[in-house]
Design a protein around this motif. Structure first.
Motif, mmCIF file in Angstrom:
data_model
loop_
_atom_site.group_PDB
_atom_site.id
_atom_site.type_symbol
_atom_site.label_atom_id
_atom_site.label_comp_id
_atom_site.label_asym_id
_atom_site.label_seq_id
_atom_site.Cartn_x
_atom_site.Cartn_y
_atom_site.Cartn_z
ATOM 1 N N GLU A 88 -2.727 11.447 1.098
ATOM 2 C CA GLU A 88 -3.045 12.495 0.127
ATOM 3 C C GLU A 88 -4.533 12.476 -0.222
ATOM 4 O OE1 GLU A 88 -2.006 12.827 -4.504
ATOM 5 O OE2 GLU A 88 -0.228 12.838 -3.212
ATOM 6 N N LEU A 89 -5.076 11.293 -0.447
ATOM 7 C CA LEU A 89 -6.501 11.172 -0.759
ATOM 8 C C LEU A 89 -7.356 11.640 0.413
ATOM 9 C CD1 LEU A 89 -8.762 10.269 -2.672
ATOM 10 C CD2 LEU A 89 -8.561 7.974 -1.670
ATOM 11 N N PHE A 117 -1.098 -4.255 -6.152
ATOM 12 C CA PHE A 117 -2.248 -4.775 -6.890
ATOM 13 C C PHE A 117 -2.391 -4.056 -8.227
ATOM 14 C CE2 PHE A 117 -6.947 -4.414 -7.608
ATOM 15 C CZ PHE A 117 -7.167 -5.721 -8.001
ATOM 16 N N SER A 118 -2.242 -2.753 -8.213
ATOM 17 C CA SER A 118 -2.349 -1.971 -9.436
ATOM 18 C C SER A 118 -1.293 -2.399 -10.457
ATOM 19 C CB SER A 118 -2.210 -0.478 -9.136
ATOM 20 O OG SER A 118 -2.341 0.276 -10.311
ATOM 21 N N GLY A 155 -6.605 1.450 -12.472
ATOM 22 C CA GLY A 155 -6.802 2.859 -12.173
ATOM 23 C C GLY A 155 -7.439 3.105 -10.824
ATOM 24 N N SER A 156 -8.467 2.343 -10.525
ATOM 25 C CA SER A 156 -9.166 2.510 -9.252
ATOM 26 C C SER A 156 -8.239 2.235 -8.079
ATOM 27 C CB SER A 156 -10.368 1.566 -9.171
ATOM 28 O OG SER A 156 -11.320 1.888 -10.130
ATOM 29 N N SER A 157 -7.499 1.149 -8.183
ATOM 30 C CA SER A 157 -6.647 0.770 -7.061
ATOM 31 C C SER A 157 -5.469 1.719 -6.884
ATOM 32 C CB SER A 157 -6.150 -0.663 -7.235
ATOM 33 O OG SER A 157 -5.418 -0.803 -8.427
ATOM 34 N N LEU A 158 -4.960 2.251 -7.961
ATOM 35 C CA LEU A 158 -3.858 3.196 -7.858
ATOM 36 C C LEU A 158 -4.308 4.468 -7.141
ATOM 37 C CD1 LEU A 158 -0.899 3.361 -8.574
ATOM 38 C CD2 LEU A 158 -1.532 4.414 -10.729
ATOM 39 N N ASN A 159 -5.535 4.901 -7.412
ATOM 40 C CA ASN A 159 -6.073 6.090 -6.748
ATOM 41 C C ASN A 159 -6.146 5.921 -5.244
ATOM 42 O OD1 ASN A 159 -6.433 7.704 -9.014
ATOM 43 N ND2 ASN A 159 -8.436 6.843 -9.442
ATOM 44 N N LEU A 160 -6.357 4.697 -4.782
ATOM 45 C CA LEU A 160 -6.480 4.460 -3.349
ATOM 46 C C LEU A 160 -5.188 3.934 -2.730
ATOM 47 C CD1 LEU A 160 -8.751 4.976 -1.359
ATOM 48 C CD2 LEU A 160 -9.326 2.571 -1.507
ATOM 49 N N GLY A 161 -4.131 3.855 -3.516
ATOM 50 C CA GLY A 161 -2.836 3.486 -2.963
ATOM 51 C C GLY A 161 -2.519 2.004 -2.986
ATOM 52 N N ILE A 200 0.857 -1.191 0.000
ATOM 53 C CA ILE A 200 0.000 0.000 0.000
ATOM 54 C C ILE A 200 0.891 1.237 0.000
ATOM 55 C CG2 ILE A 200 -1.780 1.301 1.234
ATOM 56 C CD1 ILE A 200 -2.867 -1.367 0.364
ATOM 57 N N ASP A 201 0.558 2.171 -0.848
ATOM 58 C CA ASP A 201 1.251 3.457 -0.884
ATOM 59 C C ASP A 201 0.547 4.368 0.125
ATOM 60 O OD1 ASP A 201 2.261 5.979 -1.376
ATOM 61 O OD2 ASP A 201 1.980 5.881 -3.555
ATOM 62 N N TRP A 202 1.050 4.364 1.352
ATOM 63 C CA TRP A 202 0.385 5.092 2.434
ATOM 64 C C TRP A 202 0.444 6.602 2.232
ATOM 65 C CZ3 TRP A 202 -3.097 2.537 4.766
ATOM 66 C CH2 TRP A 202 -2.973 1.159 4.925
ATOM 67 N N ASP A 203 1.434 7.090 1.508
ATOM 68 C CA ASP A 203 1.476 8.519 1.181
ATOM 69 C C ASP A 203 0.283 8.889 0.304
ATOM 70 O OD1 ASP A 203 3.824 8.929 2.619
ATOM 71 O OD2 ASP A 203 5.108 8.629 0.865
ATOM 72 N N ARG A 204 -0.045 8.010 -0.642
ATOM 73 C CA ARG A 204 -1.209 8.259 -1.506
ATOM 74 C C ARG A 204 -2.496 8.228 -0.695
ATOM 75 N NH1 ARG A 204 -4.230 11.023 -4.056
ATOM 76 N NH2 ARG A 204 -5.845 10.014 -5.264
ATOM 77 N N VAL A 205 -2.590 7.327 0.259
ATOM 78 C CA VAL A 205 -3.774 7.243 1.122
ATOM 79 C C VAL A 205 -3.933 8.544 1.904
ATOM 80 C CG1 VAL A 205 -4.846 6.028 3.062
ATOM 81 C CG2 VAL A 205 -3.647 4.728 1.272
#
Length: 106
Positions: free
Chosen positions: A9-10, A65-66, A55-61, A2-7
């Motif tokens: 940010e979201l 999986f992405s 795309g969906s999974s990348l948006n949520l970090g 999981i990209d926790w920085d992206r989480v």
């Protein structure tokens, strides 16, 4: 995984109040696509489904999986669906989902 920085940010983008709603919607949509893919007897929509999941999974970090979805999408586009390890994709989603729920929305 999981990209926790992206989480983070979201969460900042949508606000803490709406974050849970965004997460619930994401998980519902992805769960539905995964369920459909598991029941799929042909690969006619495989490329499109993997593109959506990527795309969906990348948006949520969901970075790992992405990446698997990206690779699968490319293989499907090239007519090499037989090389896609769907079990690995499904397992990655299950692990990512579990880790995400335990840390991000607990």
């Amino acid at each position: 995984m999981i990209d926790w920085d992206r989480v983070a940010e979201l969460r900042d983008e949508v606000g803490a109040e709406d974050f849970r709603e965004v997460v619930d919607l994401f998980l519902e949509e992805v769960d539905e696509v995964i369920k459909r893919m598991k029941a799929m007897s042909d690969s006619s929509s495989l490329e499109q489904d993997l593109h959506f999941l990527k795309g969906s999974s990348l948006n949520l970090g969901f970075a790992a999986f992405s990446a698997l979805c990206r690779d699968g999408e490319k293989a499907a586009r090239e007519g090499r669906s037989e090389v896609i390890n769907m079990a690995k994709i499904f397992d990655s989603y299950a692990q990512s989902r579990s880790e995400f729920i335990s840390r991000a929305v607990a």
